[in-house]
Motif scaffolding. Structure first.
Motif, short mmCIF file in Angstrom:
data_model
loop_
_atom_site.label_atom_id
_atom_site.label_comp_id
_atom_site.label_asym_id
_atom_site.label_seq_id
_atom_site.Cartn_x
_atom_site.Cartn_y
_atom_site.Cartn_z
N VAL A 3 55.46 -31.37 -47.93
CA VAL A 3 54.87 -30.50 -48.52
C VAL A 3 55.01 -29.64 -48.18
O VAL A 3 53.78 -29.65 -47.23
N VAL A 4 55.06 -27.96 -48.39
CA VAL A 4 54.45 -27.08 -47.60
C VAL A 4 53.51 -26.33 -48.22
O VAL A 4 53.41 -26.99 -49.70
N ILE A 5 52.34 -26.29 -47.38
CA ILE A 5 51.09 -26.32 -48.12
C ILE A 5 50.81 -24.77 -47.11
O ILE A 5 51.54 -24.21 -46.49
N LEU A 6 49.58 -23.62 -47.74
CA LEU A 6 49.46 -22.62 -47.44
C LEU A 6 48.69 -23.19 -45.69
O LEU A 6 47.69 -22.26 -46.02
N ASP A 7 48.44 -22.98 -44.85
CA ASP A 7 48.34 -23.35 -43.92
C ASP A 7 48.62 -22.25 -42.80
O ASP A 7 49.37 -21.60 -43.29
#
Length: 421
Positions: free
Chosen positions: A301-305
């Motif tokens: 899942v895409v995280i705010l990295d």
């Protein structure tokens, strides 16, 4: 102080802060709201589809976990997507794979799929006022068991997949005509060898010929846009991938196709944010598959990295948003699937907002002057700018739950709907 008053107070402070950099937040919010993000239907059922939902995934695709409540039917999947979309701000689309056709219990081979098998999806999209995107499904099928499809040495098998992709283009054009917005049709195949091949040339020649046959019939770009997607390797294709980055980049540039950059399809030391400006001068546009690889193409899942923010900043800084189609591509069966959609899609929107709140023109001036000291100082300063206050205001303005309040809504849906399946 009420929650609304707290949010407005924070927003007013943020306005004062960003105005010093010449940024009009209200203008930014209008722009970020209009950027379409294409959610992927396959997060809701672990890429099972409706053709053979209990079948085993092949082609290097793997969904791990067994969280309760997986969608089993089109009706359940659309209901889950509805719930997720109701908690995500901004313009949205939905990305479908061919295996999500509704055939009313009839056995329909993939090369015989027609627009009528997706009528329910189109009617649903019309009611929501959103566009649909599409993908032929060249995996998890008896005709792909040996790991080859469009580059297969057996003409009967190769022609089957050619017909499937041609059928998929026609389905996508139907989406575009009915919904008034072009569907982006993406072509990814799992073809490759587990161990070192002797002949690397012939499969690529066959793939080239297959693509030329697929795209032979002109389709109005007002209805359909074609994209081609590369990969470094896959499970069972570790030594050689027919559709490599170089192959598809060459094809996209010479055949006027969108180039798909998937965040998990390159070497672990590569990032697609660095590739955007390198390929944009040569292709009509990009399709992004925003994902999160953890050591491999794992589709977390895409995280705010850092990389998600770098992708968004590259699109904004380069003025590439109009030529870029943003799609998501992750699937996690170990957590609540609706929550996964919300977390990932909200983070993509957050990254775009952060990018648009950057004083890009000023930073470019510093760079052009050679004032790299100030450039670094300003970039670091922006990392602690009051973005969160703007995000909360944006959510409130769109009548969306602020912060983690959406979790309660998802948990209620889980208890009342998902756990009853």
């Amino acid at each position: 102080m009420t929650e609304q008053e707290r949010i407005m107070q924070g927003y007013e402070l943020a306005q004062n802060y960003y105005s010093k950099w010449g940024i009009d937040i209200e203008d930014v919010l209008k722009k970020v709201d209009e950027v379409a993000i294409s959610m992927h239907c396959w997060q809701g059922d672990d890429v099972s589809g409706f053709e053979n939902p209990d079948g085993q995934l092949t082609g290097g695709i793997q969904a791990t976990g067994n969280y309760p409540g997986k969608a089993r039917t089109a009706q359940e999947l659309r209901a889950d997507i509805d719930k997720a979309m109701s908690l995500i701000p901004g313009k949205l689309r939905l990305n479908l794979h061919a295996i999500y056709a509704e055939t009313n219990g009839q056995k329909v081979e993939r090369d015989e799929l027609k627009p009528e098998h997706f009528t329910n999806w189109v009617n649903w999209a019309k009611a929501k006022g959103i566009g649909l995107d599409f993908n032929p499904s060249c995996f998890s099928h008896p005709m792909s068991e040996d790991g080859f499809t469009l580059s297969h040495a057996n003409d009967e098998i190769r022609n089957f997949w050619i017909r499937h992709c041609i059928a998929s283009r026609k389905i996508a054009a139907y989406f575009g005509k009915e919904l008034g917005t072009p569907a982006v049709t993406n072509y990814w195949i799992p073809d490759g060898y587990k161990d070192i091949p002797v002949d690397r040339k012939a499969p690529r020649e066959r793939l080239l010929d297959s693509l030329n046959q697929i795209f032979e019939e002109p389709i109005d770009e007002a209805y359909n846009l074609d994209a081609v997607e590369s990969k470094v390797f896959g499970i069972g294709a570790e030594a050689y991938t027919v559709g490599s980055n170089e192959f598809y980049m060459g094809y996209a540039t010479t055949h006027h196709k969108l180039l798909c950059l998937d965040a998990g399809h390159f070497h672990p030391t590569e990032v697609i944010s660095d590739k955007v400006s390198a390929v944009m001068p040569f292709v009509p546009g990009l399709l992004l598959h925003v994902s999160r690889p953890v050591r491999w193409d794992s589709d977390h899942v895409v995280i705010l990295d850092d990389e998600l923010q770098a992708i968004a900043k590259e699109l904004v800084r380069g003025g590439y948003l109009e030529r870029t189609h943003i799609g998501l591509d992750f699937f996690d069966a170990s957590i609540n699937r609706i929550a996964a959609w919300i977390i990932g899609t909200r983070n993509m929107r957050k990254a775009l907002l952060i990018a648009m709140l950057e004083p890009t023109d000023y930073l470019k001036e510093l760079e052009l002057k050679g004032d790299y000291t100030s450039r670094l100082a300003v970039l670091e300063e922006m990392k602690t700018a009051p973005f969160a206050a703007v995000w909360e205001y944006y959510l409130m303005k769109n009548q969306m739950p602020v912060g983690t309040d959406w979790i309660d809504e998802v948990k209620r849906y889980e208890k009342e709907v998902l756990l009853q399946r």
